[in-house]
Design a protein around this motif. Structure first.
Motif, PDB file in Angstrom:
ATOM      1  N   MET A  25      -0.791  -6.746   6.800  1.00 24.15           N
ATOM      2  CA  MET A  25       0.175  -7.372   6.337  1.00 24.15           C
ATOM      3  C   MET A  25       0.490  -8.255   5.178  1.00 24.15           C
ATOM      4  O   MET A  25       1.504  -8.626   4.835  1.00 24.15           O
ATOM      5  N   LEU A  26      -0.626  -8.528   4.606  1.00 20.57           N
ATOM      6  CA  LEU A  26      -0.569  -9.302   3.536  1.00 20.57           C
ATOM      7  C   LEU A  26       0.246  -8.832   2.201  1.00 20.57           C
ATOM      8  O   LEU A  26      -0.019  -7.329   2.234  1.00 20.57           O
ATOM      9  N   PRO A  27       1.073  -9.450   1.808  1.00 21.54           N
ATOM     10  CA  PRO A  27       1.831  -8.794   0.564  1.00 21.54           C
ATOM     11  C   PRO A  27       1.106  -8.470  -0.621  1.00 21.54           C
ATOM     12  O   PRO A  27       1.247  -9.130  -1.759  1.00 21.54           O
ATOM     13  N   ALA A  28       0.365  -7.559  -0.569  1.00 21.13           N
ATOM     14  CA  ALA A  28      -0.621  -7.077  -1.625  1.00 21.13           C
ATOM     15  C   ALA A  28      -1.291  -5.665  -1.433  1.00 21.13           C
ATOM     16  O   ALA A  28      -1.135  -5.424  -0.174  1.00 21.13           O
ATOM     17  N   SER A  29      -1.395  -4.893  -2.547  1.00 20.54           N
ATOM     18  CA  SER A  29      -1.893  -3.610  -2.142  1.00 20.54           C
ATOM     19  C   SER A  29      -3.254  -3.513  -1.618  1.00 20.54           C
ATOM     20  O   SER A  29      -4.056  -4.680  -1.634  1.00 20.54           O
ATOM     21  N   LYS A  30      -3.683  -2.358  -0.828  1.00 22.72           N
ATOM     22  CA  LYS A  30      -4.987  -2.406  -0.277  1.00 22.72           C
ATOM     23  C   LYS A  30      -6.212  -2.587  -1.504  1.00 22.72           C
ATOM     24  O   LYS A  30      -7.289  -3.032  -1.092  1.00 22.72           O
TER      25      LYS A  30
END
Length: 279
Positions: free
Chosen positions: A91-96
């Motif tokens: 759920m971190l607001p960054a892409s994988k």
């Protein structure tokens, strides 16, 4: 949560990982940084008179930095392959892709560099003291500095001038091979960190041992059969007829190319597993 790379988001992920560095891995890195000094204390207890030459200290510092690199994925990203606990990572607001690149940055560079510099600072402090076993600075040893081995020193060890020149010419290939091997090993532990759920470093080491043992069971009978048929002797005679420098160059290039392909494989599989991870 797309797979596009945005520099600003990536910097935020790196900042977040850096803030988590001490709570999740700080104590272990501190222990690794002082480990060379702890080894000296142990040697003093055993031998009562232990010296620590610069080459030995440098090898210890490089070793603990290497250990920090292989431990980093399992410590900093312990939950990224766990179905329930991995929700926070997912759920971190960054892409994988950004999170994966940050993991590679910390595993390959930041964590081993922190341990390396910390252990180096301790060594410089102990060398500066007017007492103790640290008499020479690290750069006063025969080994290259840092993370390399100066093969030109073999000219002092080799009785044959041609052999010494051959080893000196292999210096660049040797150092490149060592760095590629380092990257390959760390990427392997990144991959196993996405594979195993517990005791990731220990399980990786155990599986390496099991695979090597299985390969030995297969290869030993083959070598015995080759020895019985004089094939190995023919190979040795062929190698003796080749130019030593060209032969060693070929072997080094083969090892480098093999490790590059293996590193690319581990990196690609790690990324694919992380990309398709279901939480």
């Amino acid at each position: 949560m797309n797979n596009k790379f945005d520099w600003n988001r990536f910097c935020k992920v790196v900042t977040k990982d850096f803030r988590n560095l001490w709570p999740m891995f700080g104590t272990s890195m501190l222990i690794l940084a002082v480990l060379p000094f702890a080894v000296w204390l142990f040697m003093v207890v055993i031998t009562r008179d232990a010296s620590m030459p610069p080459d030995f200290r440098l090898m210890m510092i490089e070793f603990v930095a290497y250990v920090a690199a292989i431990m980093a994925p399992s410590r900093l990203y312990r939950t990224w392959n766990l179905r329930n606990e991995g929700i926070y990572f997912a759920m971190l607001p960054a892409s994988k892709l950004e999170k994966f690149c940050s993991a590679l940055l910390f595993s390959l560079i930041i964590c081993p560099l922190i341990v390396y510099l910390g252990s180096m600072a301790l060594d410089v402090f102990l060398t500066a003291l007017p007492f103790g076993p640290w008499r020479d600075w690290l750069w006063q040893g025969e080994m290259g500095f840092p993370f390399t081995f100066d093969l030109s020193t073999l000219s002092e060890w080799s009785a044959a001038e041609d052999d010494a020149e051959m080893f000196m010419n292999l210096g660049i290939l040797w150092n490149v091979g060592c760095w590629i091997g380092y990257i390959c090993t760390v990427l392997m532990f990144v991959f196993t960190a996405t594979l195993f759920k517990k005791h990731k470093v220990l399980q990786t080491i155990l599986w390496i041992y099991v695979i090597e043992f299985a390969l030995s069971l297969i290869l030993i009978p083959i070598f015995i059969a080759l020895a019985a048929s004089d094939s190995l002797q023919g190979l040795a005679e062929w190698m003796a007829e080749q130019d030593p420098k060209a032969l060693f160059d070929s072997m080094m290039w083969f090892a480098i190319i093999f490790n590059v392909l293996l590193a690319a494989l581990f990196g690609w599989i790690s990324w694919r597993r992380l990309k398709k991870m279901a939480y």
